[in-house]
Scaffold this active site. Sequence first.
Site, PDB file in Angstrom:
ATOM      1  N   HIS A  79       0.807  -1.229   0.000  1.00 44.92           N
ATOM      2  CA  HIS A  79       0.000   0.000   0.000  1.00 44.92           C
ATOM      3  C   HIS A  79       0.834   1.270   0.000  1.00 44.92           C
ATOM      4  O   HIS A  79       0.291   2.360  -0.136  1.00 44.92           O
ATOM      5  CB  HIS A  79      -0.942  -0.008   1.205  1.00 44.92           C
ATOM      6  CG  HIS A  79      -1.711  -1.286   1.304  1.00 44.92           C
ATOM      7  ND1 HIS A  79      -1.330  -2.320   2.127  1.00 44.92           N
ATOM      8  CD2 HIS A  79      -2.795  -1.711   0.637  1.00 44.92           C
ATOM      9  CE1 HIS A  79      -2.155  -3.333   1.965  1.00 44.92           C
ATOM     10  NE2 HIS A  79      -3.053  -2.994   1.072  1.00 44.92           N
ATOM     11  N   GLU A 131      -3.038   3.205   2.289  1.00 44.09           N
ATOM     12  CA  GLU A 131      -2.558   3.814   1.045  1.00 44.09           C
ATOM     13  C   GLU A 131      -2.757   5.333   1.089  1.00 44.09           C
ATOM     14  O   GLU A 131      -1.881   6.106   0.674  1.00 44.09           O
ATOM     15  CB  GLU A 131      -3.294   3.218  -0.157  1.00 44.09           C
ATOM     16  CG  GLU A 131      -2.782   3.811  -1.458  1.00 44.09           C
ATOM     17  CD  GLU A 131      -3.609   3.425  -2.671  1.00 44.09           C
ATOM     18  OE1 GLU A 131      -4.079   2.275  -2.734  1.00 44.09           O
ATOM     19  OE2 GLU A 131      -3.798   4.286  -3.552  1.00 44.09           O
ATOM     20  N   CYS A 199      -6.519   1.659 -10.320  1.00 39.03           N
ATOM     21  CA  CYS A 199      -5.611   0.835 -11.119  1.00 39.03           C
ATOM     22  C   CYS A 199      -6.374  -0.116 -12.038  1.00 39.03           C
ATOM     23  O   CYS A 199      -7.565  -0.359 -11.865  1.00 39.03           O
ATOM     24  CB  CYS A 199      -4.672   0.065 -10.201  1.00 39.03           C
ATOM     25  SG  CYS A 199      -5.482  -1.334  -9.426  1.00 39.03           S
ATOM     26  N   SER A 272      -6.235  -9.186  -3.649  1.00 39.92           N
ATOM     27  CA  SER A 272      -5.259  -9.727  -2.695  1.00 39.92           C
ATOM     28  C   SER A 272      -5.561 -11.179  -2.318  1.00 39.92           C
ATOM     29  O   SER A 272      -5.026 -11.682  -1.332  1.00 39.92           O
ATOM     30  CB  SER A 272      -5.241  -8.848  -1.436  1.00 39.92           C
ATOM     31  OG  SER A 272      -6.559  -8.558  -1.014  1.00 39.92           O
TER      32      SER A 272
END
Length: 318
Positions: A79, A131, A199, A272
Site C-alpha cells: 500500500h 494507502e 488501477c 489480494s
Amino acid sequence: MSDSGKRVLLAEPRGYCAGVDRAIETVERALEKHGAPVYVRKEIVHNKHVVETLTERGVIFVEETDEVPEGALVVFSAHGVSPAVHASAAQRNLRTIDAACPLVTKVHQEAKRFARDDYEILLIGHDGHEEVEGTAGEAPEHIQLVDGPDSVDSLEVRDESKLVWLSQTTLSVDETMETVSRLRERFPQLQDPPSDDICYATQNRQVAVKAMAPDCDLVIVVGSQNSSNSVRLVEVALQAGARASHLVDYARDIDEAWLDGVSTVGVTSGASVPEVLVRGVLDRLAEYGFGTVETVTTANETLTFALPRELRPARSAG
Ligand code: SF4
C-alpha cells in the site's frame, strides 16, 4: 445450465493483481535470502490467509517501525508508505525493502509533482486506509482528503485555480466519478490527474462483476473486510443488479441460508486473494448442488512487475 438449474458464474479476471503478486513474492524471497524473522510493516496485502501463511513461515507483522529491533530487515507493504516512515526506519538503522505497488508509487509521484508546483490536491479515498496515509504523507500541507461525494460540500480551498484531484487506487470507479462531478460543480477549474489512479486491476475486477451481476441471485466475493477493492466488489455487484452479495474470507463463511431459492451464484475475488480460496468456495458450492461453473471473461491480464531492486538476481559479469 445443469438439470437442477443451479449454476455458478465465475468472474475473470479475479484474484491476484501484479502488485499483490510482487509484494508477496518480495516477502517470500526476503525470507529465502535473509532467513526468518523478516519484519513486515502492516499487512503485506489485505488478506487474512496470506498474513497467516506468512506468519507461519517466520514473518513478524508489526504496526510501526519502532516495533522492529535496531538493524533488522523490514518490508513495507504493497500500500506504500510516507517519507516519514522511511525516515523513522533510517533513524533505527533498519534495512528496508519497499514492496509498494508501482501503481501506488505513481500516485505518490503525482502528489509530489503537483505539490512542488504549489497545487492543492484533493485526494479521493477512504479515511484511515494505509494507502491514503502514505500518499497524503508525501505532501501533507498540500493534500486534503475527500472521502466520498458527501464530503465535498464541507471542503475549503486556498485557490480554486490551482486545484487537482487524485485518488486511492482501489475505489469504485462509478462512485469516484460521482465524487469528481460533485467536486467540479463546486470548483469548475478543477484539474484531472494525468492518468487514471484507480488501477487496471481494480477496474477490471469491477467490469467483470458488472457483466455477471445482473444474471446473479447472489454474488460471493472472496476477500477480507479490510480489503478496499474486495469491499467495492460487493457494492458494485449490488449496484449492477445482483439480488444479494456477501464478502467471505473462506468457504466456511458461506451461510447455507444465502442459497435458499437461488439458481445462479456469481463468484469473484479481490486483488489480494489467492486462488486456492476461490477453489474452496467453488468446492463448497458444488456440495450444495452448484457444480456447473461458467466463466465470464471481460479481460485478459498479462501485466507483471519486476521485484524490488534489493531482491533482483545480480547480473553476471561479461
Ligand atoms: S490493486 Fe492495483 S494498486 Fe493495488 S497492488 Fe494491485 S495493481 Fe497495485
